[in-house]
Design a protein around this motif. Structure first.
Motif, PDB file in Angstrom:
ATOM      1  N   UNK A   1      -0.660  10.882  -2.036  1.00 27.03           N
ATOM      2  CA  UNK A   1       0.599  10.318  -2.527  1.00 27.03           C
ATOM      3  C   UNK A   1       0.372   9.345  -3.673  1.00 27.03           C
ATOM      4  N   UNK A   2       1.177   9.484  -4.711  1.00 24.31           N
ATOM      5  CA  UNK A   2       1.175   8.502  -5.795  1.00 24.31           C
ATOM      6  C   UNK A   2       2.584   7.933  -5.906  1.00 24.31           C
ATOM      7  N   UNK A   3       2.680   6.629  -5.856  1.00 23.29           N
ATOM      8  CA  UNK A   3       4.002   5.996  -5.812  1.00 23.29           C
ATOM      9  C   UNK A   3       4.709   6.075  -7.158  1.00 23.29           C
TER      10      UNK A   3
ATOM     11  N   UNK B   1       0.840  -1.200   0.000  1.00 20.15           N
ATOM     12  CA  UNK B   1       0.000   0.000   0.000  1.00 20.15           C
ATOM     13  C   UNK B   1       0.874   1.248   0.000  1.00 20.15           C
ATOM     14  N   UNK B   2       0.645   2.117  -0.966  1.00 22.45           N
ATOM     15  CA  UNK B   2       1.414   3.358  -1.051  1.00 22.45           C
ATOM     16  C   UNK B   2       2.773   3.190  -1.707  1.00 22.45           C
ATOM     17  N   UNK B   3       3.169   1.951  -1.976  1.00 22.13           N
ATOM     18  CA  UNK B   3       4.465   1.691  -2.608  1.00 22.13           C
ATOM     19  C   UNK B   3       4.276   1.146  -4.018  1.00 22.13           C
TER      20      UNK B   3
ATOM     21  N   UNK C   1      -3.963   1.790  -3.795  1.00 25.75           N
ATOM     22  CA  UNK C   1      -3.362   3.023  -4.315  1.00 25.75           C
ATOM     23  C   UNK C   1      -4.355   4.184  -4.212  1.00 25.75           C
ATOM     24  N   UNK C   2      -5.634   3.889  -4.518  1.00 20.07           N
ATOM     25  CA  UNK C   2      -6.655   4.948  -4.449  1.00 20.07           C
ATOM     26  C   UNK C   2      -6.859   5.408  -3.009  1.00 20.07           C
ATOM     27  N   UNK C   3      -6.852   4.442  -2.085  1.00 18.98           N
ATOM     28  CA  UNK C   3      -7.037   4.780  -0.671  1.00 18.98           C
ATOM     29  C   UNK C   3      -5.886   5.671  -0.201  1.00 18.98           C
ATOM     30  N   UNK C   4      -4.663   5.298  -0.561  1.00 16.50           N
ATOM     31  CA  UNK C   4      -3.490   6.075  -0.141  1.00 16.50           C
ATOM     32  C   UNK C   4      -3.505   7.468  -0.779  1.00 16.50           C
TER      33      UNK C   4
END
Lengths: 317, 340
Positions: A292-294, A256-258, A283-286
């Motif tokens: 943040x977009x990884x 998540x987020x990475x 990714x959408x939750x983060x």
């Protein structure tokens, strides 16, 4: 494009600026592409680039591959999406930017799975990531950005290749994300918690614990995965519903987020678990929670792995 | 025993009768957009137009996860219980000849020094009904390991598709003969005239020679040959190939539960995993991935044929199809065959 790639690879190997070029080559029958490791200038003819080049080769830059590390400084053939993963690897201190030569390929999209290829790249055989791609044209040279607070000089930002190979591609991603993964997320979001649970349990139950999802993931680089720690056994190794759920939840949370949504885990899964759906939802939750977009900035750490004194939550202090 | 005819409409009756008797009927069916061997209850679940299922049917003889014992600890002492299995009759319909040939390989390893009751009881209750291949894909290489798309090895019953929605039935083993006799209303006499669908043409890979490969592998000085690192460098160390393989049989024993009660479980394991050979000391004799891949290849083409009379590789091609980096075992076979 391939000639340009081969020429550049040859140059790098001849000058010793790279000791190995990690790229794509044909299999013997020329029906599928497969990773190749070119160490001699005369072998650069083996390098190819086409819509079958789905693999995210940045996997081979991680520390797991000690025998590839031993070959010396790598140059890597990378699509824009693959460069996103390299960016995360840099931000997580797994590699240094100067220790890799990035051959950024301009890209018209790739196939979702190689067996779908019938000689023509049509939208219906392309993965969701290609439909929304904003990195079809890697940039070069490294754009210099003004210094940030605490920095002496400005730095290069990610998505930057050392060399760009190929003609510029004209493509503008849609304003609203399109493609099967986003459609399915919208469908699932409308369902009740119980229905969603049922959906995931059914999919995770197929898991055979082959760990192809973990092994193909460039961001799953731990020396020892928690799934292999058995004192105590955090994740049961059995392929029963409990063990499968534990593994799949753990994998999702760690990414998540990475995760840069390269799609390799879903492609590698022999039992077709919709892992792209898991990863994109995370990714959408983060993005909603942290903005943040990884994979877009090597100086920004993924939110779930960073400790920040300015964190607005006080439980952490 | 004379050959019989199985009409497709009678297959439905066979499934119903067997299900009524409490047997398990395994057949190719769709699951998550691909064909797999899985239990079916109705004929319309069966996929007839397929090349080969993505999984092998070994999971019905050697389940991926199986409890073999249980324990509990009380004030009075420790209670240990073995698990006795009573498997149901399992009919595997639509097996392919390569998969059927793998049964002998599993049997050999599970009866080599220790007789594995769990495996043997399941195999005793399994009836393998193979359908000869009329189609193949580019990953199929049975002919290269000296099998054919219609070879009888390992099948209890071999079916060949006719052009009018039926199968010519040949019972090959006692188990197969008894099965056909038991359902003599379903397996009808073979008609005097019939035409069979042509058998698939699987090309022998020129340049891959299993005899030569075995000789080369036997020579211990080739163990450290630099080609291993070159050929297997791209291997990522997942277990997809071993888990899809019909002859791979390695397993791990784990205990699950609490300190006071739990189960001892046998799970599939894979020689491709980094921790497969990790010693307690911290030493790992197969410390890089190509060494693990070399082991798998050695197992298939040297250890197995040396130790047993059965095959280590049946040429089903699953390891090629599932490999995320397309490490094609036949390319390595060719490469090794070409070594001086």
């Amino acid at each position: 494009m391939e000639n340009q790639l081969r020429q550049k690879a040859k140059e790098l190997l001849e000058k010793g600026e790279a000791k190995v070029v990690i790229g794509y080559g044909w299999n013997k029958r020329k029906t599928r592409t497969t990773p190749v490791f070119i160490t001699k200038p005369e072998d650069v003819e083996k390098l190819v680039f086409n819509p079958l080049c789905v693999n995210n080769l940045s996997l081979y830059l991680t520390r797991k591959f000690t025998d590839i590390k031993a070959l010396g400084k790598p140059a890597i053939v990378a699509k824009g999406c693959d460069i996103k993963t390299i960016t995360v690897l840099i931000s997580e201190s797994q590699i240094k930017r100067e220790d890799v030569v990035i051959l950024g390929m301009t890209c018209n999209g790739v196939v979702y799975k190689q067996e779908l290829w019938k000689g023509e790249l049509k939208p219906e055989i392309m993965p969701t990531k290609c439909h929304n791609c904003d990195v079809r044209n890697p940039q070069s040279p490294l754009p210099t950005l003004p210094p940030q607070v605490g920095e002496e000089k400005g730095g290069g930002r990610s998505l930057a290749a050392d060399f760009v190979i190929g003609e510029k591609v004209n493509f503008t991603p849609p304003d609203t994300p399109a493609g099967m993964v986003f459609d399915k997320i919208r469908d699932l979001d409308k369902k009740s918690g119980e229905e969603r649970w049922g959906f995931w349990i059914e999919h995770f139950n197929r898991c055979i614990k082959c760990y192809a999802c973990r092994q193909i993931c460039p961001l799953c680089y731990c020396d020892r995965c928690i799934a292999e720690k058995n004192m105590p056994q955090w994740i049961e190794t059995s392929a029963h519903p409990r063990g499968n759920l534990a593994w799949n939840l753990k994998r999702a949370m760690d990414l998540a987020g990475r995760c840069t949504f390269c799609g390799e885990c879903e492609r590698a899964c022999p039992v077709n678990i919709p892992l792209n759906l898991v990863n994109q939802k995370m990714a959408l939750v983060v993005k909603d929670a942290f903005g943040h977009r990884a994979g877009y900035d090597e100086k920004v750490h993924p939110p779930m792995i960073v400790f920040n004194m300015e964190d607005e939550e006080d439980f952490i202090k | 025993m004379a050959n019989k005819l199985l009409k497709k409409e009678n297959l439905g009756k066979l499934i119903d009768t067997l299900s009524g008797e409490g047997s398990i009927f395994v057949a190719p069916r769709m699951d998550a957009r691909q064909v797999v061997y899985a239990p079916v209850e109705k004929m319309d679940e069966i996929v007839f137009d397929y090349i080969i299922p993505i999984n092998s049917f070994k999971e019905f003889l050697f389940p991926q996860t199986e409890t073999v014992a249980a324990f509990s600890i009380h004030k009075e002492g420790v209670d240990l219980r073995g698990v006795e299995i009573e498997p149901k009759e399992t009919v595997i319909f639509g097996s392919r000849p390569c998969d059927a040939a793998s049964v002998a390989s599993l049997r050999a390893v599970f009866n080599w020094d220790f007789k594995d009751e769990f495996y043997n009881r399941r195999e005793d209750k399994a009836v393998v009904m193979t359908v000869a291949c009329t189609k193949a894909d580019e990953s199929c290489f049975c002919t290269t390991v000296n099998l054919t798309p219609d070879s009888p090895n390992g099948s209890d019953i071999l079916l060949k598709e006719t052009n009018d929605n039926g199968y010519i039935v040949e019972a090959l083993t006692d188990k197969g003969k008894k099965f056909v006799e038991r359902f003599n209303n379903i397996f009808t006499p073979q008609p005097s005239a019939f035409s069979l669908q042509p058998i698939a043409d699987v090309k022998h890979i020129v340049g891959a020679d299993v005899k030569k490969i075995q000789e080369w592998l036997k020579d211990t000085k080739n163990y450290e040959n630099p080609i291993w690192a070159e050929l297997a460098r791209k291997c990522i160390g997942c277990g997809a190939c071993t888990f899809a393989c019909p002859t791979c049989h390695c397993f791990d024993i784990v205990d699950e539960g609490s300190a006071f009660e739990g189960e001892r479980i046998k799970n599939w394991d894979a020689c491709q995993f980094e921790f497969f050979t990790l010693h307690t000391s911290g030493h790992n004799p197969r410390d890089t991935q190509y060494k693990r891949w070399r082991n798998r290849f050695m197992c298939k083409f040297n250890f197995y044929p040396n130790k047993f009379s059965s095959r280590g590789c049946v040429g089903c091609g699953r390891c090629i199809r599932v490999c995320p980096v397309r490490l094609d075992i036949t390319e390595v076979m060719e490469e090794v065959s070409n070594q001086p």
